[in-house]
Structures are given as structure tokens and as C-alpha cells.
Design an enzyme around this catalytic site. Structure first.
Site, PDB file in Angstrom:
ATOM      1  N   ASP A 203      -4.180   5.305  -2.977  1.00 55.95           N
ATOM      2  CA  ASP A 203      -3.667   4.247  -3.714  1.00 55.95           C
ATOM      3  C   ASP A 203      -2.325   3.802  -3.076  1.00 55.95           C
ATOM      4  O   ASP A 203      -1.914   4.585  -2.386  1.00 55.95           O
ATOM      5  CB  ASP A 203      -3.741   4.902  -5.126  1.00 55.95           C
ATOM      6  CG  ASP A 203      -3.225   3.953  -6.197  1.00 55.95           C
ATOM      7  OD1 ASP A 203      -3.163   2.583  -5.877  1.00 55.95           O
ATOM      8  OD2 ASP A 203      -2.273   4.222  -7.124  1.00 55.95           O
ATOM      9  N   LYS A 362      -1.063  -0.832  -9.630  1.00 52.67           N
ATOM     10  CA  LYS A 362      -1.721   0.215  -8.666  1.00 52.67           C
ATOM     11  C   LYS A 362      -2.617  -0.241  -7.700  1.00 52.67           C
ATOM     12  O   LYS A 362      -3.091   0.136  -6.885  1.00 52.67           O
ATOM     13  CB  LYS A 362      -2.097   1.485  -9.183  1.00 52.67           C
ATOM     14  CG  LYS A 362      -0.832   1.808 -10.292  1.00 52.67           C
ATOM     15  CD  LYS A 362      -0.164   3.154  -9.571  1.00 52.67           C
ATOM     16  CE  LYS A 362      -0.927   3.753  -8.734  1.00 52.67           C
ATOM     17  NZ  LYS A 362      -1.621   4.015  -8.093  1.00 52.67           N
TER      18      LYS A 362
END
Length: 362
Positions: A203, A362
Site C-alpha cells: 500500500d 490509501k
């Protein structure tokens, strides 16, 4: 979908699993095992710790010990030890980190072919605070998988001092600042992954990068987040907890590129982020470039679920700081790790966390 107990992966840290009981001793005062790289033709030279890339893995992520953990929790320490001794000749089956470790060993084998004298190799350390009697079953398990699958190396006792990354089953005690750690979760049914190419997916915010932008999103919403990223697209983000691991992977990739093996490199990295490419992806890519790092594939999902994309990529491991995405990945069969870092971990009241939505930055 239900996740098994969280298990953590730690580089340079400790195994805090309660699998071994309530000893007051520090985890590293108990049994430690090192899985050193090996090849089928001759015993390789073990790298010196200062030259190796150390990956520390707890016993409960490398092997499946769910049944034994239930015995400990429900019947107590004595019955747990008794069961382990009675079954010490029965090897544990592979756990969620097993395929990841196999891939690390595959990379080591190719590095040795290209750079026979280099000690810049992955060194996998098995960490446990189990009772010594349980250590015999772990030894038997390691020998079993080494014999039948040919990738686990010699076992020796090792005083572990530092690592690049740590995977564990829980983080009830967080690692020293500056040491990357993640909690690993086991999917109900894991997807098959490559035996020859290590694939790692990250991520962005609060994993590779700091949580600076995530804080803007949490406090002021998506519109302000997009405005902030546009205004600061030429200002690199600060580093997050997993930047160092990506640096290590990139350094090894360049060793393969130097031998003309860019297209056949046994390491592949992915950025899998809910950012939008058009509105906020520029800053992420420019940040990586400013660090001198490459990412093989950057996937900007604009808030879409990450699980389906990860199912197609089939990484050995995926890192995210939000449980929403970890659970989504696990539902699709991906071994996912929760990185306990950043604003998403903030406790707001009565032990609850901020709600995590698929629209986060994110």
C-alpha cells in the site's frame, strides 16, 4: 469470511506470540532458529549478519499451529506441552509465511549463481518463545520440509540482534522504533503463488509513505486531500515503515539488472493504492523517483476494492495499514499483513478505531 488469528512478520525484531506460555523472560532468551539458505548441490556459506538481509518470522506464521494454540488457550500450558511432546515427530503443515520464505530462498539461489562470493542474501530467522520441549517439534518440522521440499537450510541457535522486517502473530509488544513489523493474517484458502519469482505488494500511505496525506483525508475529507496533493505534487512524501524493505528489494533487483536479467528478474514489486492516478497518483510516483526507487507496477484503484486486483497479481505478501483492505485481500486468498502505523490506528473511544472506508487516500 473469517480471518484466523493475526500473525506477524518482523524484520529485526522479536516474536511476541504467547504460544509458548507466560514466561517473564524476553522472547529472545528462548529457542531461536535460523533457516539459512541452502542449495541441493553443496552447503552454501552462511552470510555474516552485517551483510545479510535478515527477515525474522515467528513460528506461528511459518507453520500452521492453530490447533496447538487452541489447546494452550483452552487447556493451559501443561496440556499444551504434553500434546507437543506426544506429536513431536509429526511435522507442522505450512503456514501463511511458508510460500514467502520459499520465494526468498529461490531468489537466494539465483543470486548465488550470479554472485558466488556475495553475502548480500536473505537470511530467514525463525523466532519463538516456545518451551524447549516444543523446540524439538520445530526442529523435526524444519528437517522434514528441508528433506522433501529442498529449500529450508540448516538450523542453528542464533542470538538475533537486528533485522529488516519482522512477521509475527500479534504485536502485543511493539518492536523497537525504526524496525519494520507487520501482523500476518491467514486466508481461509490461500491462492497458489509463484515458486520462482518473489512478488511483494505494498500500500502507499502509512506503509511506503508517511501518513501525512492520510491525516488530511481523515480530518478534512477527500476534496481537501486532492487539493493538498495537487498543491504538493512536487514535494516528496516522508518515508513510511516499509520504505526500507522496498529499498532492499530494489537493491537486489539492480544486481539482476546488472547481469542483463531485467526481464527475468526473480523479484517483482507492486504499489496497490486506493489513490486516484489522475488526482493524487503523481505525488506518489514522484516521491518514489526522488528516493531513487523503482516500482514494477503501480496500480491506482481510485477507491475500488484491492482484493480482486491482488487476486490477479497473486503476491506472496501484501502490506496495508487498514484492516478494511487486509480483510478484503484475505477474502480473495492473498496473504495480507497489517502494518500498525499511522492515523488509521488511532483509538477514538472505548477501544474502537476510526472507521476505515474504501475511499481513504490509501
Amino acid at each position: 469470511m473469517s480471518l484466523n488469528n493475526g500473525q506477524s512478520l518482523n524484520v529485526g525484531g522479536q516474536d511476541f506470540t504467547k504460544n509458548g506460555g507466560s514466561s517473564s523472560r524476553a522472547p529472545w532468551e528462548d529457542a531461536r532458529t535460523v533457516l539459512r539458505p541452502s542449495t541441493p548441490t553443496r552447503k552454501p556459506k552462511s552470510p555474516k549478519p552485517e551483510n545479510a538481509i535478515t527477515i525474522a518470522v515467528s513460528s506461528r506464521v511459518l507453520f500452521n499451529m492453530e490447533k496447538e494454540q487452541q489447546i494452550y488457550e483452552q487447556q493451559g500450558m501443561e496440556e499444551y506441552i504434553k500434546y507437543q511432546v506426544e506429536h513431536e515427530t509429526e511435522p507442522f503443515s505450512p503456514g501463511p509465511a511458508f510460500s514467502f520464505v520459499k520465494a526468498l530462498e529461490a531468489v537466494n539461489a539465483k543470486l548465488r549463481e550470479l554472485y558466488p562470493e556475495s553475502e548480500e542474501l536473505f537470511d530467514v530467522v525463525l523466532m519463538t518463545n516456545n518451551h524447549a520441549n516444543v523446540g524439538l517439534r520445530l526442529i523435526n518440522t524444519i528437517n522434514h520440509h528441508r528433506e522433501f521440499q529442498g529449500h529450508l537450510g540448516d538450523m542453528s541457535f542464533y542470538l538475533f540482534s537486528s533485522a529488516v522486517l519482522i512477521f509475527k502473530d500479534n504485536l502485543c509488544q511493539i518492536c523497537e522504533p525504526g524496525i519494520a513489523a507487520a501482523i500476518m493474517f491467514t486466508p481461509e484458502k490461500m491462492k497458489e503463488v509463484s515458486d520462482t519469482q518473489l512478488r511483494v505488494a505494498f500500500d502507499g500511505d502509512a506503509v511506503l509513505f508517511s501518513d501525512e496525506s492520510e491525516r488530511i483525508c481523515k480530518a478534512h475529507g477527500l476534496d481537501k486531500f486532492f487539493e493538498h496533493e495537487k498543491a504538493h505534487e512536487n514535494k516528496p512524501l516522508d518515508h513510511g515503515p516499509l520504505k526500507g524493505f522496498l529499498e532492499v528489494l530494489g537493491k537486489l533487483q539492480k544486481k539482476f539488472y546488472g547481469k542483463g536479467q531485467r526481464m527475468d528478474c526473480p523479484i517483482r514489486t507492486y504499489l496497490v493504492t486506493a489513490r486516484s492516478a489522475a488526482s493524487s497518483g503523481t505525488r506518489a510516483l514522484k516521491t518514489l523517483r526522488s528516493w531513487g526507487l523503482e516500482i514494477d507496477e503501480a496500480l491506482f484503484l481510485a477507491g475500488a476494492p484491492k482484493g480482486p486486483m491482488l487476486e490477479k497479481i497473486r503476491p506472496h505478501i501484501f502490506f496495508d495499514d487498514q484492516m478494511f483492505h487486509v480483510e478484503g485481500a484475505a477474502e480473495m486468498g492473498t496473504v495480507a499483513c497489517h502494518v500498525p502505523y499511522g492515523i488509521a490506528q488511532r483509538v477514538v473511544k472505548k477501544g474502537t478505531k476510526d472507521k476505515e472506508t474504501p475511499n481513504a487516500s490509501k
